[in-house]
Structures are given as structure tokens and as C-alpha cells.
Design a protein around this motif. Structure first.
Motif, short mmCIF file in Angstrom:
data_model
loop_
_atom_site.label_atom_id
_atom_site.label_comp_id
_atom_site.label_asym_id
_atom_site.label_seq_id
_atom_site.Cartn_x
_atom_site.Cartn_y
_atom_site.Cartn_z
N TYR A 294 -4.82 4.84 -7.67
CA TYR A 294 -4.42 5.86 -8.64
C TYR A 294 -4.15 7.15 -7.87
CZ TYR A 294 -4.78 8.75 -12.91
OH TYR A 294 -4.55 9.60 -13.96
N HIS A 295 -2.89 7.58 -7.87
CA HIS A 295 -2.52 8.78 -7.11
C HIS A 295 -1.83 9.79 -8.02
CE1 HIS A 295 -3.56 6.88 -3.35
NE2 HIS A 295 -2.74 5.87 -3.61
N ILE A 296 -2.28 11.04 -7.95
CA ILE A 296 -1.67 12.13 -8.69
C ILE A 296 -1.06 13.10 -7.67
CG2 ILE A 296 -2.04 14.02 -10.30
CD1 ILE A 296 -4.40 12.46 -11.40
N GLU A 297 0.23 13.30 -7.84
CA GLU A 297 0.96 14.15 -6.92
C GLU A 297 1.51 15.37 -7.69
OE1 GLU A 297 3.85 11.31 -5.94
OE2 GLU A 297 2.44 9.96 -4.92
N PRO A 298 1.97 16.37 -7.00
CA PRO A 298 2.48 17.56 -7.69
C PRO A 298 3.59 17.27 -8.70
CG PRO A 298 2.15 18.03 -5.37
CD PRO A 298 1.93 16.55 -5.52
N ASN A 299 4.40 16.24 -8.44
CA ASN A 299 5.52 15.97 -9.35
C ASN A 299 5.47 14.57 -9.98
OD1 ASN A 299 6.02 14.52 -7.05
ND2 ASN A 299 8.23 14.91 -7.06
N GLY A 300 4.29 13.97 -9.99
CA GLY A 300 4.23 12.65 -10.62
C GLY A 300 2.90 11.94 -10.47
N VAL A 301 2.86 10.76 -11.05
CA VAL A 301 1.65 9.94 -11.04
C VAL A 301 2.03 8.51 -10.72
CG1 VAL A 301 -0.25 9.02 -12.43
CG2 VAL A 301 0.48 11.38 -12.73
N SER A 302 1.26 7.86 -9.88
CA SER A 302 1.48 6.43 -9.62
C SER A 302 0.16 5.68 -9.78
CB SER A 302 2.05 6.22 -8.22
OG SER A 302 1.13 6.67 -7.23
N TYR A 303 0.25 4.55 -10.39
CA TYR A 303 -0.93 3.70 -10.60
C TYR A 303 -0.53 2.26 -10.33
CZ TYR A 303 -4.88 1.37 -12.88
OH TYR A 303 -5.98 0.58 -13.15
N SER A 304 -1.37 1.56 -9.61
CA SER A 304 -1.10 0.16 -9.30
C SER A 304 -2.35 -0.67 -9.58
CB SER A 304 -0.68 0.01 -7.83
OG SER A 304 -0.50 -1.36 -7.50
N LEU A 305 -2.17 -1.78 -10.28
CA LEU A 305 -3.28 -2.68 -10.60
C LEU A 305 -2.92 -4.07 -10.12
CD1 LEU A 305 -6.00 -3.19 -12.07
CD2 LEU A 305 -4.66 -3.67 -14.13
N ASP A 306 -3.73 -4.62 -9.23
CA ASP A 306 -3.50 -5.95 -8.68
C ASP A 306 -4.39 -6.94 -9.45
OD1 ASP A 306 -3.56 -8.32 -6.99
OD2 ASP A 306 -2.64 -7.07 -5.45
N VAL A 307 -3.74 -7.84 -10.21
CA VAL A 307 -4.45 -8.78 -11.09
C VAL A 307 -4.40 -10.18 -10.48
CG1 VAL A 307 -4.57 -9.73 -13.43
CG2 VAL A 307 -3.71 -7.40 -13.07
N PRO A 308 -5.54 -10.80 -10.18
CA PRO A 308 -5.55 -12.12 -9.54
C PRO A 308 -5.01 -13.23 -10.44
CG PRO A 308 -7.76 -11.48 -10.17
CD PRO A 308 -6.90 -10.28 -10.42
N ARG A 309 -4.64 -14.34 -9.83
CA ARG A 309 -4.03 -15.49 -10.52
C ARG A 309 -4.92 -16.04 -11.64
NH1 ARG A 309 -2.07 -18.66 -13.19
NH2 ARG A 309 -0.71 -20.44 -12.70
N SER A 310 -6.20 -15.88 -11.54
CA SER A 310 -7.11 -16.43 -12.54
C SER A 310 -7.00 -15.72 -13.89
CB SER A 310 -8.57 -16.32 -12.05
OG SER A 310 -8.91 -14.97 -11.79
N GLN A 311 -6.27 -14.61 -13.94
CA GLN A 311 -6.19 -13.81 -15.17
C GLN A 311 -4.87 -13.95 -15.91
OE1 GLN A 311 -8.88 -12.17 -16.22
NE2 GLN A 311 -10.01 -12.77 -14.40
N PHE A 312 -3.97 -14.82 -15.43
CA PHE A 312 -2.68 -14.95 -16.11
C PHE A 312 -2.09 -16.34 -15.90
CE2 PHE A 312 -1.70 -13.30 -11.88
CZ PHE A 312 -0.63 -14.11 -11.47
N ASP A 313 -1.10 -16.66 -16.70
CA ASP A 313 -0.40 -17.94 -16.62
C ASP A 313 1.09 -17.66 -16.53
OD1 ASP A 313 0.04 -20.61 -16.53
OD2 ASP A 313 -0.35 -20.99 -18.66
N LEU A 314 1.80 -18.53 -15.86
CA LEU A 314 3.24 -18.30 -15.65
C LEU A 314 4.04 -18.74 -16.88
CD1 LEU A 314 3.54 -19.52 -11.96
CD2 LEU A 314 3.17 -17.21 -12.83
#
Length: 314
Positions: A294-314
Motif C-alpha cells: 500500500y503506497h501513498i504518493e503526492p499524486n496518487g495511491v497504489s494498492y496491490s493484493l496477491d491472492v493465492p490459488r487456494s482462494q479462487f477458481d478459474l
């Protein structure tokens, strides 16, 4: 007797020594083994035959009817029967035999088992949902200074859960597709057809528990944006993406990214207000067994969430 041939009812008669004399509309599991003079222990397992024997001897001794349920192996499954046992008397009112009416209740038993399984699942999911709400309440209380502030944030997060839960329920508890999950959280705050908002990438099914928590993360980002960012002034942009990485390996995961750009720069007070979100940095990553940045910069915000394979189906 002819009238029951098109039903799941079977009628059998035994003499006082419990040897069978006749039967009508026998179930297919007994057709090949039944004959005049056969006994219960030749038709079924010893334990079931013993259970039946106790009930039938009671009928012979007391004249009072008995009801018994038995299970008979049939291939790799069980066939269930509900038996009603009555005594047969002669003209002198002496007990001379036993009449047994057997009703095949296998389908009913299967439905009961399915219902019990569903009830256990509902109970399990309800407990999980209550645990999530309790965690939200505790974390919200820790990071708010007034009752009004707590109620505002808590209501919003619970409402976010309800949006995600609706998607999970509509899918028969399979989960929620990623893009639909994003849209359900965004629609209250922004027109998803607005060109300043983009949604791209893969669209896997997120399993129920993960869907609720990812929905919370999206809600947190959206609320922050409406207070301080792109959604507060109508001039910024928000790009959300979901990308499958390391496909075909044990390390396969779904990487969800939020990229928010705001013309100019945030005020210092806005930056301070957006730091330290427990939901984004701790609760959600831990709950989905993933990681986040989670990064907050002067002109924006970025957030990244890495979800493992056990939590979703294709």
C-alpha cells in the motif's frame, strides 16, 4: 395387493415362527433371494435382522403394532425402508402371523442428509460471517475517536459485506467473479461506465470467504478516494486490474491492483488520514493468506493484493 404394484410399497407375511409365506411388490434388492420359508437374516445384515426380530416378537407377544427403519446395502449405497408391523389373528383372535408393510424411503433419507449438510454449511458460514463482523467492529473502534465516526465507518463496512454476500448467495455459494465483485463495491460511489474508471484483466471466481474480504479492501479504497482522492473532486482516475500470475505452477496467484491518480497533489492532512489502514494492510491479506502493498504518493495511491490459488477458481 395389485393396487400397490405401481408404488414403492411392499407387503410381506410371516407365520408365527417368522418364516415368510408370501410377499407382494418386492423391491428389486430382494427379488432374487426371496422364497417361501426364507427368514430375515437371509435377506439382510444380521444387525438389521436382529432389530426386526425384536420388533416382530413384540408384536406376536403383545399384539401391539411396531414401526422400524432399516438400511439394506445395495451396491455401494444403502436402501432405506420404513416398516410397519402388525399381527394377524384367526377367527378365535389368536395371533397366527405377522404382516409387514415396507415403504422405500431411500429418497427421503437422501434429502434429509442433503438438508443436514446444508444446515451445517449455513451454520459454518454464519459463524465465519459473524467473526468477520466482530473483527471489523474491533478494528473500526481501534482507529476511530468518536461514536459518530465509528458508526459511519462500521455501517459502510457492513454494507460492503452485504454487497459481496449477495453475489456469493446468487452463485449458490460458489463465490463471486472478480469483476462483478469490483462493480458491486464501486456502483454506490461512481458510475462504472465513467471513462475515468477502468477495470481490466482476468476474471476468476473468488471463493466466498476471500470475496467478502476483498470486497472490504475495495470498499476501504473507495471510501478513502471519496474523502481525499480521485472520487472527491471528479478529476482523477482509478484503474483496477486482476491478473493471474505463475499460471500452471504451485505459485499461481491472482494479483489485484488499484492505481489511483489525482491531478496536483494531496494536502499533508489528507496523506496522514490515509496512512495506516488496518483493513488494507493486515486484516484482508491475513484473511486470504496473501500479501499486500500500500503506497501513498503526492499524486496518487497504489494498492496491490496477491491472492493465492487456494482462494479462487478459474
Amino acid at each position: 395387493m395389485r393396487a400397490i404394484r405401481n408404488s414403492n410399497v411392499c407387503v410381506l407375511y410371516q407365520t408365527a415362527d417368522l418364516a415368510y409365506v408370501w410377499a407382494e411388490n418386492l423391491p428389486d434388492i430382494w427379488v432374487d433371494v426371496w422364497h417361501v420359508g426364507v427368514y430375515d437374516h437371509e435377506l439382510m445384515q444380521e444387525s438389521m435382522a436382529a432389530k426386526l426380530g425384536v420388533a416382530k416378537r413384540s408384536v406376536l407377544e403383545t399384539g401391539e403394532p411396531q414401526s422400524v427403519e432399516i438400511a439394506v446395502p445395495h451396491g455401494d449405497q444403502l436402501r432405506w425402508f420404513e416398516l410397519s408391523i402388525d399381527c394377524d389373528r384367526d377367527d378365535d383372535n389368536a395371533t397366527i402371523g405377522v404382516v409387514t408393510t415396507a415403504v422405500d424411503i431411500t429418497e427421503l433419507k437422501r434429502r434429509e442428509q442433503v438438508l443436514k449438510t446444508l444446515l451445517r454449511e449455513v451454520s459454518h458460514r454464519s459463524k465465519n460471517l459473524l467473526a468477520i463482523i466482530q473483527s471489523i467492529a474491533m478494528q473500526t473502534a481501534r482507529f476511530t475517536g468518536t461514536v459518530d465516526d465509528f458508526l459511519f465507518k462500521f455501517r459502510g463496512r457492513v454494507q460492503s459485506l452485504s454487497y459481496s454476500q449477495d453475489l456469493v448467495t446468487d452463485s449458490n455459494w460458489r463465490g463471486a467473479q472478480f469483476r462483478e465483485l469490483v462493480r458491486s463495491q464501486m456502483q454506490k460511489y461512481v458510475d462504472v461506465s465513467d471513462p475515468r474508471f477502468t477495470l481490466s484483466g482476468d476474471d476468476p471466481y473468488i471463493f466466498p470467504g476471500a470475496a467478502l474480504h476483498i470486497g472490504l479492501a475495495l470498499h476501504e479504497l473507495i471510501v478513502n478516494s471519496t474523502s481525499y482522492g480521485a472520487l472527491s473532486n471528479g478529476q482523477g482516475t482509478i484503474a483496477i486490474s486482476g491478473k493471474l500470475e505463475n499460471i500452471g505452477t504451485e505459485r499461481m496467484s491472482l494479483v489485484i491492483k488499484w492505481d489511483e491518480r489525482v491531478p496536483g497533489s494531496f494536502k499533508e492532512t489528507d496523506l496522514n488520514a490515509r496512512f495506516g489502514s488496518a483493513v488494507l494492510e493486515r486484516i484482508v491479506p491475513i484473511s486470504v493468506n496473501g500479501t499486500s502493498t500500500y503506497h501513498i504518493e503526492p499524486n496518487g495511491v497504489s494498492y496491490s493484493l496477491d491472492v493465492p490459488r487456494s482462494q479462487f477458481d478459474l
